[in-house]
Write a protein that holds these residues in place. Structure first.
Motif, PDB file in Angstrom:
ATOM      1  N   ILE A 155      81.053 -13.468 -80.370  1.00 17.05           N
ATOM      2  CA  ILE A 155      81.074 -12.212 -81.129  1.00 17.05           C
ATOM      3  C   ILE A 155      80.953 -11.002 -80.215  1.00 17.05           C
ATOM      4  CG2 ILE A 155      78.609 -12.016 -81.682  1.00 17.05           C
ATOM      5  CD1 ILE A 155      79.920 -11.392 -84.633  1.00 17.05           C
ATOM      6  N   TYR A 156      80.312 -11.189 -79.068  1.00 15.10           N
ATOM      7  CA  TYR A 156      80.239 -10.116 -78.078  1.00 15.10           C
ATOM      8  C   TYR A 156      81.656  -9.668 -77.713  1.00 15.10           C
ATOM      9  CZ  TYR A 156      79.641  -7.676 -73.684  1.00 15.10           C
ATOM     10  OH  TYR A 156      79.699  -6.733 -72.693  1.00 15.10           O
ATOM     11  N   GLY A 157      82.478 -10.621 -77.311  1.00 20.39           N
ATOM     12  CA  GLY A 157      83.849 -10.294 -76.899  1.00 20.39           C
ATOM     13  C   GLY A 157      84.679  -9.719 -78.026  1.00 20.39           C
ATOM     14  N   LEU A 158      84.468 -10.231 -79.226  1.00 23.47           N
ATOM     15  CA  LEU A 158      85.226  -9.725 -80.378  1.00 23.47           C
ATOM     16  C   LEU A 158      84.879  -8.274 -80.673  1.00 23.47           C
ATOM     17  CD1 LEU A 158      87.175 -10.223 -82.725  1.00 23.47           C
ATOM     18  CD2 LEU A 158      85.208 -10.997 -84.071  1.00 23.47           C
ATOM     19  N   SER A 159      83.588  -7.964 -80.744  1.00 20.64           N
ATOM     20  CA  SER A 159      83.215  -6.577 -81.047  1.00 20.64           C
ATOM     21  C   SER A 159      83.607  -5.649 -79.908  1.00 20.64           C
ATOM     22  CB  SER A 159      81.725  -6.458 -81.381  1.00 20.64           C
ATOM     23  OG  SER A 159      80.921  -6.839 -80.296  1.00 20.64           O
ATOM     24  N   GLN A 160      83.521  -6.129 -78.683  1.00 15.63           N
ATOM     25  CA  GLN A 160      83.943  -5.298 -77.558  1.00 15.63           C
ATOM     26  C   GLN A 160      85.447  -5.046 -77.623  1.00 15.63           C
ATOM     27  OE1 GLN A 160      82.934  -6.764 -73.669  1.00 15.63           O
ATOM     28  NE2 GLN A 160      83.526  -4.866 -72.707  1.00 15.63           N
ATOM     29  N   GLY A 205      78.174  -6.127 -77.711  1.00 11.60           N
ATOM     30  CA  GLY A 205      79.613  -5.925 -77.531  1.00 11.60           C
ATOM     31  C   GLY A 205      80.083  -4.581 -78.043  1.00 11.60           C
ATOM     32  N   ALA A 206      79.406  -4.075 -79.078  1.00  5.90           N
ATOM     33  CA  ALA A 206      79.778  -2.776 -79.641  1.00  5.90           C
ATOM     34  C   ALA A 206      79.515  -1.639 -78.653  1.00  5.90           C
ATOM     35  CB  ALA A 206      79.028  -2.521 -80.947  1.00  5.90           C
ATOM     36  N   GLY A 207      78.675  -1.880 -77.665  1.00  4.66           N
ATOM     37  CA  GLY A 207      78.467  -0.887 -76.608  1.00  4.66           C
ATOM     38  C   GLY A 207      79.567  -1.016 -75.566  1.00  4.66           C
ATOM     39  N   ALA A 208      80.795  -0.973 -76.021  1.00  2.00           N
ATOM     40  CA  ALA A 208      81.973  -1.249 -75.195  1.00  2.00           C
ATOM     41  C   ALA A 208      82.296  -0.054 -74.298  1.00  2.00           C
ATOM     42  CB  ALA A 208      83.167  -1.578 -76.101  1.00  2.00           C
ATOM     43  N   ILE A 209      81.846  -0.122 -73.059  1.00  2.00           N
ATOM     44  CA  ILE A 209      82.033   1.024 -72.169  1.00  2.00           C
ATOM     45  C   ILE A 209      82.946   0.731 -70.985  1.00  2.00           C
ATOM     46  CG2 ILE A 209      79.827   2.074 -72.773  1.00  2.00           C
ATOM     47  CD1 ILE A 209      78.820   0.998 -70.001  1.00  2.00           C
ATOM     48  N   ALA A 210      83.455  -0.484 -70.882  1.00  2.00           N
ATOM     49  CA  ALA A 210      84.240  -0.848 -69.696  1.00  2.00           C
ATOM     50  C   ALA A 210      85.423   0.095 -69.478  1.00  2.00           C
ATOM     51  CB  ALA A 210      84.717  -2.289 -69.802  1.00  2.00           C
ATOM     52  N   SER A 211      86.193   0.349 -70.516  1.00  5.35           N
ATOM     53  CA  SER A 211      87.367   1.205 -70.344  1.00  5.35           C
ATOM     54  C   SER A 211      86.954   2.640 -70.021  1.00  5.35           C
ATOM     55  CB  SER A 211      88.248   1.177 -71.596  1.00  5.35           C
ATOM     56  OG  SER A 211      87.561   1.715 -72.711  1.00  5.35           O
ATOM     57  N   THR A 212      85.860   3.083 -70.597  1.00  4.77           N
ATOM     58  CA  THR A 212      85.403   4.448 -70.347  1.00  4.77           C
ATOM     59  C   THR A 212      84.884   4.592 -68.923  1.00  4.77           C
ATOM     60  OG1 THR A 212      84.853   4.646 -72.682  1.00  4.77           O
ATOM     61  CG2 THR A 212      83.916   6.290 -71.207  1.00  4.77           C
ATOM     62  N   VAL A 213      84.174   3.580 -68.427  1.00  2.37           N
ATOM     63  CA  VAL A 213      83.701   3.634 -67.041  1.00  2.37           C
ATOM     64  C   VAL A 213      84.885   3.647 -66.090  1.00  2.37           C
ATOM     65  CG1 VAL A 213      82.454   2.367 -65.235  1.00  2.37           C
ATOM     66  CG2 VAL A 213      81.458   2.577 -67.509  1.00  2.37           C
ATOM     67  N   MET A 214      85.869   2.808 -66.349  1.00  2.00           N
ATOM     68  CA  MET A 214      87.043   2.787 -65.466  1.00  2.00           C
ATOM     69  C   MET A 214      87.821   4.108 -65.548  1.00  2.00           C
ATOM     70  SD  MET A 214      86.509   0.095 -63.925  1.00  2.00           S
ATOM     71  CE  MET A 214      87.883  -0.438 -62.975  1.00  2.00           C
ATOM     72  N   ALA A 215      87.866   4.695 -66.720  1.00  2.98           N
ATOM     73  CA  ALA A 215      88.520   6.002 -66.849  1.00  2.98           C
ATOM     74  C   ALA A 215      87.754   7.063 -66.062  1.00  2.98           C
ATOM     75  CB  ALA A 215      88.614   6.404 -68.318  1.00  2.98           C
ATOM     76  N   LEU A 216      86.426   6.982 -66.084  1.00  2.00           N
ATOM     77  CA  LEU A 216      85.619   7.933 -65.313  1.00  2.00           C
ATOM     78  C   LEU A 216      85.827   7.739 -63.810  1.00  2.00           C
ATOM     79  CD1 LEU A 216      83.615  10.264 -65.457  1.00  2.00           C
ATOM     80  CD2 LEU A 216      81.764   8.572 -65.557  1.00  2.00           C
ATOM     81  N   VAL A 217      85.946   6.499 -63.381  1.00  2.00           N
ATOM     82  CA  VAL A 217      86.270   6.239 -61.969  1.00  2.00           C
ATOM     83  C   VAL A 217      87.585   6.917 -61.622  1.00  2.00           C
ATOM     84  CG1 VAL A 217      86.915   4.462 -60.280  1.00  2.00           C
ATOM     85  CG2 VAL A 217      84.987   4.074 -61.810  1.00  2.00           C
ATOM     86  N   ALA A 218      88.584   6.762 -62.476  1.00  2.00           N
ATOM     87  CA  ALA A 218      89.888   7.376 -62.230  1.00  2.00           C
ATOM     88  C   ALA A 218      89.800   8.900 -62.261  1.00  2.00           C
ATOM     89  CB  ALA A 218      90.896   6.889 -63.266  1.00  2.00           C
ATOM     90  N   ASP A 219      89.002   9.435 -63.176  1.00  3.38           N
ATOM     91  CA  ASP A 219      88.852  10.891 -63.287  1.00  3.38           C
ATOM     92  C   ASP A 219      88.229  11.498 -62.032  1.00  3.38           C
ATOM     93  OD1 ASP A 219      89.808  10.729 -65.884  1.00  3.38           O
ATOM     94  OD2 ASP A 219      87.840  11.004 -66.824  1.00  3.38           O
TER      95      ASP A 219
END
Length: 181
Positions: A51-56, A107-121
């Motif tokens: 369920i972690y992966g699903l909610s993420q 999983g609902a604390g899904a920040i992976a894409s946001t962290v990677m976007a911040l790295v890119a920014d």
């Protein structure tokens, strides 16, 4: 990389490491320790794992869009707090259903894409590949450390201790975002 880029990438890699360390510690232990909880069945233990992966997966893109509108840091901080709250719920669980709920919130604390976007920014296009590689290496290192640390923590305090440490690491991640990034 400039000194500012090095600091930024190091901070975000550390943040990612904290979050992934907590996650990776739980994975190999959950199936072993969850059988002790009332109502535990193989299907519910599998649900608690998955369920972690699903909610993420369901929230990664919407939270990425939200971070485009309100900023990366607020989304990362709220995501880490949700992840920590889910960890606390799982740590306090007295049945397998409590673990399922806690893992869903983690999983609902899904920040992976946001962290990677911040790295890119925060990195120049010329340094972006290196920056992403550093973050990727931190994930691999977290996995290796988690395989050793997780059983040690679980041996001293069971599965709840692993979830408490995961919550603490998430709060440490908030401190990193506020103090270092």
């Amino acid at each position: 990389m400039t000194p500012l880029e090095r600091r930024t990438v190091s901070s975000l890699a550390l943040l990612y490491s904290f979050r992934m360390l907590g996650l990776f510690m739980v994975l190999p232990l959950l199936a072993l320790y969850a059988t002790d909880y009332p109502g535990a069945t193989p299907a519910l233990i599998g649900l608690a794992l998955g369920i972690y992966g699903l909610s993420q997966a369901l929230l990664q893109i919407p939270l990425g869009w939200l971070s485009d509108r309100v900023g990366r840091k607020p989304v990362i901080i709220v995501g880490l707090l949700v992840f920590a709250f889910g960890s606390v719920i799982a740590a306090l669980a007295d049945s397998v259903w409590g673990i399922v709920l806690g893992r869903c919130l983690q999983g609902a604390g899904a920040i992976a894409s946001t962290v990677m976007a911040l790295v890119a920014d925060l990195t120049s296009p010329e340094q972006r590949t290196k920056a992403m590689a550093v973050v990727g290496m931190s994930i691999g290192l977290s996995f290796a450390v988690a395989l050793v640390l997780g059983p040690v923590v679980a041996a001293t305090g069971g599965l709840p201790a692993v979830f408490w440490l995961t919550a603490l690491l998430a709060i440490g991640g908030v401190a990193i975002v506020l103090g270092l990034v």
